[in-house]
Each structure stands twice: as structure tokens, then as C-alpha cells.
Design an enzyme around this catalytic site. Structure first.
Site, PDB file in Angstrom:
ATOM      1  N   ARG A  43     -15.163  56.499  61.748  1.00 12.23           N
ATOM      2  CA  ARG A  43     -14.569  57.836  61.895  1.00 12.23           C
ATOM      3  C   ARG A  43     -15.682  58.837  62.189  1.00 12.23           C
ATOM      4  O   ARG A  43     -16.771  58.740  61.621  1.00 12.23           O
ATOM      5  CB  ARG A  43     -13.774  58.251  60.645  1.00 12.23           C
ATOM      6  CG  ARG A  43     -12.495  57.411  60.454  1.00 12.23           C
ATOM      7  CD  ARG A  43     -11.591  57.993  59.382  1.00 12.23           C
ATOM      8  NE  ARG A  43     -10.881  59.179  59.867  1.00 12.23           N
ATOM      9  CZ  ARG A  43     -10.154  59.966  59.080  1.00 12.23           C
ATOM     10  NH1 ARG A  43     -10.051  59.712  57.791  1.00 12.23           N
ATOM     11  NH2 ARG A  43      -9.535  61.022  59.590  1.00 12.23           N
ATOM     12  N   ASP A  84     -15.057  68.212  55.039  1.00 12.46           N
ATOM     13  CA  ASP A  84     -15.493  66.972  55.687  1.00 12.46           C
ATOM     14  C   ASP A  84     -16.894  67.104  56.276  1.00 12.46           C
ATOM     15  O   ASP A  84     -17.616  66.125  56.407  1.00 12.46           O
ATOM     16  CB  ASP A  84     -14.491  66.540  56.754  1.00 12.46           C
ATOM     17  CG  ASP A  84     -13.231  65.988  56.107  1.00 12.46           C
ATOM     18  OD1 ASP A  84     -12.314  66.789  55.831  1.00 12.46           O
ATOM     19  OD2 ASP A  84     -13.188  64.777  55.823  1.00 12.46           O
TER      20      ASP A  84
END
Lengths: 345, 345
Positions: B88, B236
Site C-alpha cells: 500500500r 496515515d
């Protein structure tokens, strides 16, 4: 043209909007109570479509009881009227249409019940036809506001499916495309009922209008990336000062539009204005069953024991609205004076 | 305490977050490629938890290949590292943890592969333990910011399930409650993966912390009604200037908070800062499969032929953030200087 509601074989037929786009079929209705239940359960939704449905609800009730004596007939109408008026609280078109139907039965000079029933069916037909005409007018006026090549974001479904045809917000987009403009649409899915994903995307796709589907929480990202040129939505009730109640989430879209200086338009027929309500925070906001938050059909993803809230609408204050498009003209400066001047006349 | 990841029977076990809250079970992992697939498919998610998982991915790959000669062993580690690094793109903890694991195998003085493998497992254990410690520290520091009786809105899941334990944003809430404050939480469902509905609501309910679930598009309405006192989310990736990439939709929440003067806090360990990235718009934003927008498991509600976009994150500029809570202290004024002073030391 897509017929959201239609009179066929002496009954009302409406597209079952709960099962689109996986299934497309009409359901039949024969009484006020059936129509009220269809409004409540969202077989039919969208303020103008709800208004049309309610009008036919009265017409059906009249037809069903046209064999009765006038006093009993009028009592039945009154009962149907009350049931319909309690189906959903926010969209004012429901009350507007019911008021028109009551006026019709109060003013018609008729001796027999069946004559009144006939007049009421005519009035329902008129309400439906006027809705389509008004949407076409709004479309032609509003189309001027959209630039050729624009990426237009819309929210919920203010399309043919929310009206008798053509649509309010999507009507403006349709008319702009008919006028030769290249418009592409961004449709936000609109939780929890997914009107954007299920209805708007389907309806635009049927007309081969380019549409891109996103989730509601992606709107800010797309706007911040410069991928949205204008926003256009419908309305469920417009207060006398220009505040707009519309599908839950509309407020957040308007706040984002303001931060990024993107025009935020509301397409709303005059029947959606409620001049008796001075400002938006006085508009009753429906709360719906929380099951609609936690499930889709049989599929459940949240624990039943979790507390939930389900607000169906929110209010966008007028300072966030660039203009309201009506069939009588566009109101650029939202003041009570300008609104009364246009709507009350 | 909820163990999102655990080392048991010489293998990595992780809660399968795709099936919560309907099912609670652990899956086992034995190689880097298995862990990479678990990260990609969101068996495990949340920046700190992804970092821990990646560290164990390397440790597992080392264990699996510890019978090989050192050159072949190191080649296997390198391959596993590359696969994990591509799982990711947005959460920087993945790269932070992988870097730490590479440093560990580069600096360990060991003759045999199995010794390096042992050191790498120890390093993975340390990363996990440090994550829990850091969350506890952030919790204690951040708890000061929440008032007794506060209604705190959180977005996505920045809880125990997003970390090795305790959580970042939910860690602050937990610590405030441990400190005797009465806090109730509003959790937005967070489309499309429903981390708020499926994970945050479940996790808080397990700890008997009061939680109310809403859809993402209700946040503006609740804030405008005065029902939200503070907002706290995770991150994030935090850029050097204080811009924050977090779950898609975070930006819109921050814009609403600003309009209504509600404090908007980010809880983020130092491992989530990326001082090599100068500002938020340089952070890579993952786009995920559009099927995740149109379906939930087998249930599909949008036509397959409709165009869709699925952005997994957005960027909240620092001017919308009241403070960032880290384990080393709270940064109230988000400047590159303040950030470097705290994080780089």
C-alpha cells in the site's frame, strides 16, 4: 421520457425506487393509505414526486369512495388527507399538493361524489403536468449557469425520478446538454439510501450522460483537486429567507464549495418554497429508522446494540448558496424580499 | 487488551478486520508475501498496525529462509522487503518499519542466517511493543485536551485495531476515560470500508465506551446542531509542514470543524511523520478497486458499467488542524520548525 408516476388502467403506477437499479418495475396503488405507505417507505421519493404522489393519493381515495353519499365521501377524503399528511415531514411539496387537492374539492361546484372525484383526478393530472413544465422551464433557465465542458457535482437524486419527469437539478443538466453543452456529472452515492449510486447514476446512464460515481466522503478531495466546476442540487423545502433543507449531507457539500469558491446552485420549483417558515432551522428534520443505517436489505454490518442516529435532511444556510433556480426565474441574491417578489406573485 | 497482531506458535496471527463485527477470528501468516497480501486486502489496516505487520512480514521471511546460506538468505529478505513495500502506498509507517528492519539486518553482527532471523524477530517484537507504549503516552498527553462530558467525533478507525493496541485517536479517548472523564463518542461509518461502523463502534462497544454511529454525510448536521465538542482522528502520513494525509473524508470533517470553531486534533506517533515530504499535496494518494464502492460482499447496488473513482485518502492542510498529539508532546503550532524540533530529535 422516464415516467416516475403514471396513471394507467384507472390506477396510479409508480416505479419502485427501492430496488433500482437492479430491478425496474412499476407498482400499482389504489388508495390514500397505499400511497402514504409508498411515500413513507420510499417507493417514491424526491420532493416534487412526493407532491404528485400525494395528489394522486387523494384522487384514488376519491375514486374509491365515489359511490358514497357526499358527507361520507368527504369524510373519507379527509381521512385520506390526514394519513397522507403524516407520511413524511420535511418535503413541503407534500403539504403544498395536499392543500391544492383540498382547495379543489372545496371549490368545485358538483352535486355528486363522482363529479368531485373526477375533478380531483383532473387536478392530480394538472399537478403532474405542471411539474414537468416547471422542470423544463427551470432547466432552460439554469442551463445558462453551466459552462460548456463543466464537471458538475450533484448530490442525492434531484432527477426525473425525484419529479414527474426531467428533474430539477438533473433537469438543468439535461437542458444544458440539449443546448449543446458538454457536461459530465459527478454523483455522490448519498448514504444511507444511496440515491446517488442507485438512482442518479442509473438515470444519467439511461440518457447516456457521462457520470462518475464516488462516495460522499470523497467530495472534499475532488473539489480540492480542482475536479469540480459547479455543484447543483435539489431542495426539499426552502424557507422564506432562502435557507434550504435538502438531503442529509448537502450542508457539508455547500461548506466545501464555499471554501473553494465553487458555485453552489439549488434547483427548486416554487412549490418547494415555504414562505410561512422564516428560516431554515425551523424546518422539521425527519429522523428515520436506524436499520437503514446498519443494513442494506439482508446484509448487516453494524452490531444491532450500537446506538445510531438517522437524520434524513439538513439545512444549508443561504449564505452558502450562489443562486436558487426556479421556474419563474433565478434568484441570485437570496433575501426574503427577493424571494417574496418572485414566489408570492 | 485487544491484540490486533500477535506472535503465537511461531507464526503471526492477525484479526481479520474484513469480517468484523459479524465474525471475530485470527488468521495466521508465514511469509512476507502472505503479509503483503493481508495489508493489500485490508485484513489489517491502520498506519501503525500496517507498520507492525510489515515488520513481522520481514521476520517471517527471515525465519522461513533461515536454513539458507547468508547470500541466499539476504536475497530472500530483499525480495520480501520489495513485495511488502508495494502493498500500500500512503501510510508511511509501512516504509518506516521496513527501513528499521533493513537497518536491523544490516547492523546485526551475526555469522549465521538463523542468528539474523532471530534478531529480526526481536526487532519486530520491539516495534510492536513500542507502538503500544507510544499510544499510551499519546493517550495520556492527549487526554488533557478533552473536557469532562465531551461529545467527541472520530472518523474511520484509529483505535486498537489500527495499531498494536490502545489506539491513537481512540487511545486518547480511552486514556481520558481512564482519567475519570465522561466521554461519549460519535463514530462516522467511513465509506466504503465502513471502518467506523464495523471497527470503531465494535471496539468501543467492547470497552463499554458510549458510542453513536452515524453516516459520514451527517457530520455537518450534528456539528451545526452543537452536538460535537471536539474531533479527533488518526493519520496515515504527516508531511514536514504539518499537513496530514488520513482516511478519505477527513478533509471535509476538518473544514466543517473550522467553520464551527470546533477543535480538530490529530493523534499521530512520530513514526507517521514523513519529514522528507515537504507538504501534503506531495503525499501519494492510493486509489483502490472500484468494486469496493459498488458492492458490499455479494451485495451490489450500482450498475457495473458506471464509471467510479475510489480514493482511499485525502489531505487536510495544517491550517485546519488545532494540534497534533505525538508520544513526544503536543504540537500546537504546526510549523516545519516546531515539527522538526520535536520529531527529528
Amino acid at each position: 421520457m422516464l415516467e416516475t408516476l403514471r396513471w394507467k388502467n384507472d390506477q396510479l403506477e409508480m416505479i419502485d425506487q427501492r430496488v433500482l437499479p437492479n430491478q425496474f418495475n412499476y407498482l400499482s396503488f389504489h388508495s390514500a393509505i397505499e400511497v402514504a405507505e409508498a411515500i413513507r417507505s420510499m417507493v417514491v421519493r424526491g420532493a416534487p414526486a412526493i407532491g404528485c404522489a400525494a395528489a394522486y393519493g387523494i384522487a384514488l381515495e376519491a375514486k374509491k369512495n365515489s359511490h358514497l353519499d357526499k358527507p361520507d365521501f368527504l369524510a373519507a377524503l379527509e381521512e385520506g388527507w390526514q394519513i397522507l399528511s403524516k407520511s413524511r415531514p420535511t418535503a413541503v411539496n407534500l403539504f403544498w399538493a395536499l392543500k391544492r387537492m383540498r382547495q379543489a374539492w372545496n371549490t368545485v361546484s358538483a352535486t355528486y361524489s363522482y363529479q368531485i372525484a373526477h375533478a380531483l383526478l383532473e387536478e392530480a393530472h394538472r399537478i403532474l403536468q405542471e411539474d414537468i413544465c416547471n422542470n423544463r422551464k427551470m432547466g432552460a433557465l439554469g442551463a445558462e449557469l453551466l459552462k460548456d465542458g463543466a464537471h458538475v457535482l450533484t448530490y442525492c437524486n434531484a432527477g426525473a425520478l425525484a419529479t414527474a419527469g426531467h428533474g430539477t437539478a438533473l433537469g438543468v443538466i439535461r437542458s444544458a446538454i440539449w443546448a449543446g453543452k458538454r457536461i459530465s456529472v459527478i454523483s455522490a452515492e448519498t448514504r444511507p439510501f444511496l440515491q446517488g449510486a442507485r438512482l442518479t447514476a442509473w438515470e444519467l446512464n439511461q440518457d447516456q450522460i457521462p457520470v462518475t460515481l464516488i462516495t460522499d466522503n470523497m467530495i472534499g478531495h475532488l473539489i480540492s483537486k480542482g475536479e469540480v466546476d459547479a455543484i447543483i442540487v435539489g431542495a426539499d423545502r426552502v424557507a422564506a429567507n432562502g435557507d434550504v433543507a435538502n438531503k442529509i449531507g448537502t450542508y457539508m457539500v455547500a461548506v466545501l464549495a464555499k471554501r473553494h469558491n465553487i458555485p453552489f446552485y439549488v434547483a427548486s420549483p416554487c412549490s418547494t418554497f415555504d414562505l410561512d417558515i422564516l428560516e431554515g432551522n425551523l424546518i422539521p428534520i425527519e429522523e428515520r429508522p436506524i436499520e437503514e443505517i446498519a443494513n442494506l436489505d439482508e446484509y448487516q454490518w453494524s452490531l444491532g446494540k450500537i446506538k445510531m442516529r438517522h437524520f434524513a435532511f439538513d439545512v444549508t444556510p443561504r449564505d452558502l448558496i450562489t443562486a436558487i433556480i426556479t421556474e419563474k426565474g433565478i434568484i441570485h441574491q437570496l433575501t426574503q424580499e427577493n424571494i417574496f417578489k418572485l414566489i408570492a406573485q
